[in-house]
Design a protein around this motif. Structure first.
Motif, mmCIF file in Angstrom:
data_model
loop_
_atom_site.group_PDB
_atom_site.id
_atom_site.type_symbol
_atom_site.label_atom_id
_atom_site.label_comp_id
_atom_site.label_asym_id
_atom_site.label_seq_id
_atom_site.Cartn_x
_atom_site.Cartn_y
_atom_site.Cartn_z
ATOM 1 N N ALA A 388 0.837 -1.208 0.000
ATOM 2 C CA ALA A 388 0.000 0.000 0.000
ATOM 3 C C ALA A 388 0.868 1.253 0.000
ATOM 4 O O ALA A 388 0.627 2.198 -0.773
ATOM 5 C CB ALA A 388 -0.934 -0.014 1.208
ATOM 6 N N CYS A 389 1.882 1.269 0.852
ATOM 7 C CA CYS A 389 2.802 2.416 0.859
ATOM 8 C C CYS A 389 3.576 2.518 -0.455
ATOM 9 O O CYS A 389 3.820 3.612 -0.973
ATOM 10 C CB CYS A 389 3.751 2.313 2.038
ATOM 11 N N TYR A 390 3.966 1.354 -0.982
ATOM 12 C CA TYR A 390 4.708 1.348 -2.243
ATOM 13 C C TYR A 390 3.849 1.891 -3.383
ATOM 14 O O TYR A 390 4.343 2.626 -4.253
ATOM 15 C CB TYR A 390 5.167 -0.074 -2.548
ATOM 16 N N ALA A 391 2.552 1.559 -3.413
ATOM 17 C CA ALA A 391 1.672 2.062 -4.466
ATOM 18 C C ALA A 391 1.562 3.582 -4.400
ATOM 19 O O ALA A 391 1.621 4.264 -5.436
ATOM 20 C CB ALA A 391 0.295 1.420 -4.339
ATOM 21 N N ASP A 392 1.408 4.120 -3.203
ATOM 22 C CA ASP A 392 1.340 5.580 -3.082
ATOM 23 C C ASP A 392 2.637 6.238 -3.548
ATOM 24 O O ASP A 392 2.610 7.301 -4.174
ATOM 25 C CB ASP A 392 1.049 5.960 -1.628
ATOM 26 N N LEU A 393 3.780 5.616 -3.228
ATOM 27 C CA LEU A 393 5.058 6.172 -3.652
ATOM 28 C C LEU A 393 5.248 6.055 -5.155
ATOM 29 O O LEU A 393 5.725 6.999 -5.808
ATOM 30 C CB LEU A 393 6.185 5.457 -2.908
ATOM 31 N N LEU A 394 4.893 4.920 -5.732
ATOM 32 C CA LEU A 394 5.119 4.700 -7.151
ATOM 33 C C LEU A 394 4.289 5.631 -8.014
ATOM 34 O O LEU A 394 4.724 6.042 -9.101
ATOM 35 C CB LEU A 394 4.798 3.236 -7.494
ATOM 36 N N LEU A 395 3.094 5.992 -7.570
ATOM 37 C CA LEU A 395 2.200 6.808 -8.379
ATOM 38 C C LEU A 395 2.477 8.296 -8.273
ATOM 39 O O LEU A 395 1.759 9.093 -8.883
ATOM 40 C CB LEU A 395 0.748 6.518 -7.983
ATOM 41 N N ARG A 396 3.478 8.684 -7.512
ATOM 42 C CA ARG A 396 3.874 10.092 -7.516
ATOM 43 C C ARG A 396 4.475 10.449 -8.872
ATOM 44 O O ARG A 396 5.201 9.655 -9.454
ATOM 45 C CB ARG A 396 4.879 10.360 -6.403
ATOM 46 N N PRO A 397 4.177 11.627 -9.392
ATOM 47 C CA PRO A 397 4.643 11.960 -10.754
ATOM 48 C C PRO A 397 6.153 11.849 -10.924
ATOM 49 O O PRO A 397 6.636 11.323 -11.932
ATOM 50 C CB PRO A 397 4.150 13.395 -10.946
ATOM 51 N N ALA A 398 6.915 12.342 -9.949
ATOM 52 C CA ALA A 398 8.372 12.298 -10.090
ATOM 53 C C ALA A 398 8.884 10.860 -10.091
ATOM 54 O O ALA A 398 9.756 10.488 -10.891
ATOM 55 C CB ALA A 398 9.025 13.102 -8.956
ATOM 56 N N VAL A 399 8.338 10.023 -9.213
ATOM 57 C CA VAL A 399 8.776 8.627 -9.157
ATOM 58 C C VAL A 399 8.379 7.888 -10.437
ATOM 59 O O VAL A 399 9.163 7.107 -10.983
ATOM 60 C CB VAL A 399 8.195 7.942 -7.912
ATOM 61 N N SER A 400 7.180 8.125 -10.924
ATOM 62 C CA SER A 400 6.747 7.468 -12.162
ATOM 63 C C SER A 400 7.641 7.853 -13.334
ATOM 64 O O SER A 400 8.024 7.005 -14.156
ATOM 65 C CB SER A 400 5.295 7.829 -12.459
ATOM 66 N N ALA A 401 7.990 9.128 -13.433
ATOM 67 C CA ALA A 401 8.876 9.562 -14.509
ATOM 68 C C ALA A 401 10.256 8.914 -14.382
ATOM 69 O O ALA A 401 10.859 8.496 -15.383
ATOM 70 C CB ALA A 401 9.002 11.080 -14.504
ATOM 71 N N ALA A 402 10.764 8.804 -13.153
ATOM 72 C CA ALA A 402 12.064 8.158 -12.956
ATOM 73 C C ALA A 402 12.005 6.684 -13.327
ATOM 74 O O ALA A 402 12.963 6.130 -13.887
ATOM 75 C CB ALA A 402 12.506 8.335 -11.499
ATOM 76 N N VAL A 403 10.887 6.016 -13.039
ATOM 77 C CA VAL A 403 10.739 4.604 -13.400
ATOM 78 C C VAL A 403 10.776 4.431 -14.912
ATOM 79 O O VAL A 403 11.464 3.537 -15.441
ATOM 80 C CB VAL A 403 9.436 4.044 -12.805
ATOM 81 N N VAL A 404 10.059 5.256 -15.645
ATOM 82 C CA VAL A 404 10.044 5.146 -17.101
ATOM 83 C C VAL A 404 11.424 5.433 -17.680
ATOM 84 O O VAL A 404 11.894 4.747 -18.601
ATOM 85 C CB VAL A 404 8.981 6.091 -17.690
ATOM 86 N N ALA A 405 12.104 6.445 -17.146
ATOM 87 C CA ALA A 405 13.453 6.748 -17.639
ATOM 88 C C ALA A 405 14.415 5.593 -17.360
ATOM 89 O O ALA A 405 15.235 5.220 -18.213
ATOM 90 C CB ALA A 405 13.956 8.040 -16.989
ATOM 91 N N GLY A 406 14.334 5.019 -16.168
ATOM 92 C CA GLY A 406 15.185 3.874 -15.858
ATOM 93 C C GLY A 406 14.884 2.671 -16.736
ATOM 94 O O GLY A 406 15.807 1.954 -17.167
ATOM 95 N N ALA A 407 13.608 2.424 -17.013
ATOM 96 C CA ALA A 407 13.249 1.312 -17.892
ATOM 97 C C ALA A 407 13.771 1.530 -19.302
ATOM 98 O O ALA A 407 14.232 0.588 -19.965
ATOM 99 C CB ALA A 407 11.739 1.126 -17.906
ATOM 100 N N ALA A 408 13.723 2.781 -19.791
ATOM 101 C CA ALA A 408 14.263 3.075 -21.126
ATOM 102 C C ALA A 408 15.773 2.845 -21.168
ATOM 103 O O ALA A 408 16.303 2.288 -22.146
ATOM 104 C CB ALA A 408 13.926 4.507 -21.514
ATOM 105 N N ALA A 409 16.476 3.255 -20.112
ATOM 106 C CA ALA A 409 17.926 3.030 -20.069
ATOM 107 C C ALA A 409 18.242 1.537 -20.015
ATOM 108 O O ALA A 409 19.175 1.054 -20.679
ATOM 109 C CB ALA A 409 18.529 3.752 -18.863
ATOM 110 N N LEU A 410 17.471 0.790 -19.224
ATOM 111 C CA LEU A 410 17.685 -0.652 -19.140
ATOM 112 C C LEU A 410 17.417 -1.329 -20.474
ATOM 113 O O LEU A 410 18.144 -2.248 -20.883
ATOM 114 C CB LEU A 410 16.789 -1.236 -18.052
ATOM 115 N N LEU A 411 16.400 -0.875 -21.192
ATOM 116 C CA LEU A 411 16.104 -1.446 -22.499
ATOM 117 C C LEU A 411 17.218 -1.137 -23.494
ATOM 118 O O LEU A 411 17.587 -1.990 -24.315
ATOM 119 C CB LEU A 411 14.765 -0.917 -23.011
#
Length: 903
Positions: A388-411
């Motif tokens: 539950a805490c992780y979902a609230d953290l993940l859905l923050r705009p800054a965290v979501s943008a960092a996740v997408v950027a990290g996934a693009a770098a990993l790809l």
């Protein structure tokens, strides 16, 4: 070398029937070789001159033939060996007195024996004059014969046929060489060494699969919400599923290959994931349904929650394996068929055996009642709160943008690694551990004798001889001219070179048969006797029978790259196919199967992975019902496969049959976690962010447990030494970690941004708030959330509040509630009704009765209603109050000419 040779020739083994066999019993015996000058000497030269002269005159050969055959039978024979010791004629006294200077002097002298000795030295160093001054390795070859009529024949993994006595002697040879201590270390290769070493390596690494199973059992026992059914399914159900899969494939006559050793690991990885989800759904169904529902209804609710997702993953796994079964590689096809049967049997295990175990466990718990122990907090509350805490953290705009950027770098890194992946198939890398003596011997031979590559054989059948001798000679010359061939050895070239020029060319069939019979009994041609098959036994005193089949030998150059190996194979196949010959001809080598597979594995793997991606998308759309969510799942699967290929490159693996098999498994397993997340998301209601939050709280905990348990199973194979298990460990650990990462980190962000819109609500209760969320309930008991404060308390027009609950009427001594007696049919006196809102009534509203009033068929006398003047409408209020009238009070009627109050 001399001392080792003496110990080897003194070996004795049991040949069966109480008879001992030594080297001279199992060796291939040939006539004593030619003298040092390479010419024919003694009786051979004299006999050949007379034979060829008689053949030229086409006269009577009987007397000449008898003399030659008597001489051939009297010639001394020796066991066929090739070593540096041949330079001194095998004389032990001369070898014992040799010094280093004498050895170098004899190796550098001229002559056929010195040239043959130099060909057996590897890693030679020469001075400016070209003389050999040092060598790093030497070859010693013992050649055994195969007793075709022996009762102890066995078939080896290499395809060679070895009789029982020869096999036992080879095993004794390997043991004697491996026990040698002191001095240069000898390395030995026997006909059975490769198959035996690979089998021992695979069987020895099975213990690490047992370690992974033990770690899996411990983790399941510590974290499962229902540990007893989970352990029952893991320790009893999975073996039954594997037995059913093996039996099904055996009944369909599907061969079993060594690649199937990883199937139990695959079954454990798939089975435990779904056990966690089913157990969690069972618990959630019980919390929602309470104790009112039966065990069957609880099972139905559990299957409604996760049954579609489990079916989706099992169907995609099975389809991925069936796509792999369409390959042209037989070993990979057989393995994929076994894997598809395993996936189907594991699915049946989940929906039958494991559900039955959950039901029996629930009955036992219900019978125990309050005496049962509550579930530990670590299994119930900790992980859901974290998610539950992780979902609230993940859905923050800054965290979501960092996740997408990290996934693009990993790809991006994955694309680079996948493009750098090697395509190499060499024998030294095939299933053998690095510490294996067989692998070290292969690598030493490749290092010190680079000019001597793979040995190949060209087979012929039903070739017309001697008419097609010119075509055979042309084929041998073309193979010698190939840049991929080091040398060619053929009986027909040696036979024609031995014929004197005075014989007529081409030979007549009679002259050919006479000359061939004598040639194969002379020392120069006796070593080729094993290369021909005749329609009748070959005898020295008679002309040679018709030749039904024969062979020629060629030695490839060292070909380190897969492109060179593939080009060499195609070149040899082309030259053999274009030879002007009739009948059958074909080239074969132990390495040709690997070289041919090298050209197929890459294209087959790419085609299979593309088909898997398409099938995953189609099945996901059918089951999930949302094309956008299915596209995101396919994108995650494609990214996982690319990154798994990069992990193979980092681990030093190359593309071969084993790694291609592991990639097929990765294609099937990569969709599991993403499919569960997408199904839970599309099953929910509300905004995208609300559904993502509910998905992570609902299926997140069981997916985390499933992923960690799968990682423990696969990571336990890390200490394995054979390529089979190291490749599976690398690929399957990478696919488990990356699939879990994409499913619980990247996919929720993509769904929150690009997921399908919420489905239209079909709620029969119009009073439900339109902004309420009914996402998939949590599979684990989540922490309590604060109640939402209603923002609108406006009652619906003409809708009275619900009546207070009426307690059931009971009689002493009877626990069954009695029906509520009907109210009197005589209406109560009408009283003026006070109104708190002008929009409470409507002129056309009929009188309401109490919900607790039972209607009777007895007519009720009409009682005149007193005339009540309409009340004065109160001033409009911005916030109307709730209805305050009693539900049992009759509603007064308004005059028809009174306008309706304003709403």
């Amino acid at each position: 070398m001399w001392r080792l040779n003496q110990r080897v020739t003194a070996l004795r083994v049991d040949a069966g029937g109480g008879e001992e066999a030594g080297w001279r019993y199992v060796c291939l015996r040939v006539p004593q070789g030619e003298p040092e000058d390479g010419g024919s000497g003694g009786v051979e030269a004299a006999g050949l001159e007379g034979v060829w002269a008689a053949l030229a005159r086409d006269g009577d050969l009987r007397e000449v033939r008898e003399g030659v055959c008597r001489s051939a039978e009297a010639w001394p024979r020796r066991c066929l060996e090739r070593s540096l010791l041949d330079l001194w004629g095998g004389d032990g006294s001369r070898v014992a007195a040799l010094t280093d200077e004498q050895v170098l002097r004899d190796v550098n002298r001229a002559g056929a024996r010195a040239a043959a000795a130099r060909s057996l030295l590897g890693g030679m160093k020469r001075d400016v004059a070209g003389r050999v001054v040092a060598a790093a390795a030497a070859l010693h070859t013992w050649t055994t014969r195969v007793q075709v009529n022996s009762s102890g024949q066995v078939e080896e993994g290499t395809g060679r046929r070895v009789d029982l006595a020869g096999l036992r002697w080879e095993e004794a040879l390997v043991g004697e060489v491996e026990r040698t201590a002191g001095g240069p270390r000898p390395l030995v290769l026997a006909a059975h060494s490769l198959g035996r070493a690979a089998t021992r390596a695979v069987m020895g690494d099975l213990k690490w699969a047992g370690v992974g199973t033990a770690a899996l059992v411990a983790y399941v026992a510590a974290t499962a919400t229902h540990p007893l059914p989970a352990l029952l399914g893991l320790l009893l159900g999975l073996p039954l599923a594997m037995l059913a899969a093996y039996g099904l494939c055996a009944a369909l006559a599907v061969p079993f290959s060594f690649l199937g050793a990883a199937l139990p690991v695959l079954a454990a990885g798939i089975g435990v994931d779904h056990m966690y989800l089913l157990a969690a759904a069972w618990g959630a169904a019980g919390r929602k349904g309470g104790t009112a529902g039966s065990i069957a209804e609880r099972g139905g609710r559990a299957l409604r929650r996760v049954g579609a997702a489990i079916t989706l993953t099992c169907v995609t796994d099975g389809l991925a394996f069936m796509v792999g079964a369409s390959t042209r590689l037989p070993g990979l096809r057989w393995f994929c068929l076994y894997a598809a049967a395993t996936a189907a049997c594991v699915f049946l295990l989940h929906v039958t055996f494991f559900l039955a175990a959950l039901a029996l466990h629930q009955r036992r718990q219900d019978a125990a009642g309050a005496a049962r122990c509550p579930a530990p907090p670590c299994r119930v509350a900790v992980l859901p709160r974290v998610m539950a805490c992780y979902a609230d953290l993940l859905l923050r705009p800054a965290v979501s943008a960092a996740v997408v950027a990290g996934a693009a770098a990993l790809l991006g890194a994955g694309l680079w690694g996948a493009a750098s992946l090697r395509h190499q198939l060499t024998i030294a890398e095939w299933l053998l551990p690095r510490a294996s003596p067989v692998r070290q011997a292969l690598e030493a031979r490749r290092q010190f004798f680079p000019s001597q590559g793979v040995h190949a054989t060209v087979y012929f059948a039903n070739v017309t001889l001697p008419q097609e001798l010119p075509g055979l000679t042309a084929l041998a010359d073309a193979l010698r001219a190939s840049p991929y061939v080091h040398s060619v050895t053929a009986w027909f070239t040696a036979f024609q070179d031995s014929l004197p020029p005075l014989l007529p060319r081409p030979l007549s069939p009679r002259l050919f048969s006479e000359a061939l019979a004598l040639f194969l009994h002379l020392p120069r041609g006796a070593r080729f006797a094993w290369d021909l098959e005749f329609a009748a036994p070959l005898r020295c005193l008679e002309a040679a029978p018709r030749v039904t089949a024969f062979r020629m030998h060629l030695q490839h150059r060292a070909l380190p790259s897969m492109a060179q190996q593939r080009a060499a194979l195609l070149e040899v196949q082309r030259l053999v196919a274009e030879a002007p010959l009739g009948g059958f001809r074909g080239a074969w080598a132990d390495a040709y199967s690997q070289w041919e597979a090298a050209g197929v594995v890459t294209t087959e793997a790419a085609r299979g992975l593309a088909l898997v991606a398409v099938l995953v998308g189609v099945v996901t759309v059918v089951v999930v019902g949302a094309g956008r969510a299915a596209a995101l799942v396919v994108a995650c699967v494609a990214a996982v496969l690319v990154e798994v290929a990069a992990a193979m490159h980092v681990a030093g693996l190359a593309v071969n049959t084993v790694t291609a098999t592991a990639l097929v498994l990765a294609a099937g397993l990569s969709v599991d976690y993403a499919a569960h997340v997408a199904h839970a998301f599309t099953s929910g209601r509300g905004s995208r962010r609300e559904r993502v939050r509910a998905t992570l709280e609902g299926v997140g905990p069981p997916l985390v447990h499933a992923g960690v348990s799968t990682l423990l199973t696969f990571a336990a194979l890390a200490p394995a030494a054979s390529l089979l298990f190291t490749a599976y460990c690398t690929v399957l650990t990478a696919v488990a970690a990356l699939s879990l990462l994409h499913a619980l980190v990247l996919l929720p962000v993509l769904l929150a941004w690009l997921g399908p819109p919420p489905r239209p609500r079909h709620d029969p209760d119009p009073a439900s708030p339109k902004d309420s969320t009914t996402a998939l309930p949590s599979l684990y008991p989540a922490p309590p959330r604060p109640a939402r404060t209603p923002t609108n308390s406006l009652s619906r027009p003409n809708t009275p509040p619900p009546p207070p609950p009426q307690p059931p009427t009971t009689t002493p001594g009877n626990d069954d509630p009695l029906p509520t007696p009907p109210h009197p049919t005589t209406p109560a006196p009408s009283t003026p009704q006070s109104f708190s809102s002008p929009n409470t009534f409507h002129p056309s509203t009929p009188p309401r009765t109490s919900p607790n009033t039972s209607h009777s068929s007895t007519p009720t006398p009409h009682t005149p209603r007193p005339s009540v003047p309409p009340p004065e409408p109160p001033p409009p209020s911005p916030s109307p109050l709730p209805h305050t009238s009693s539900p049992a009070t009759p509603t007064p009627s308004l005059p028809h000419d009174t306008p309706p109050p304003p709403h």
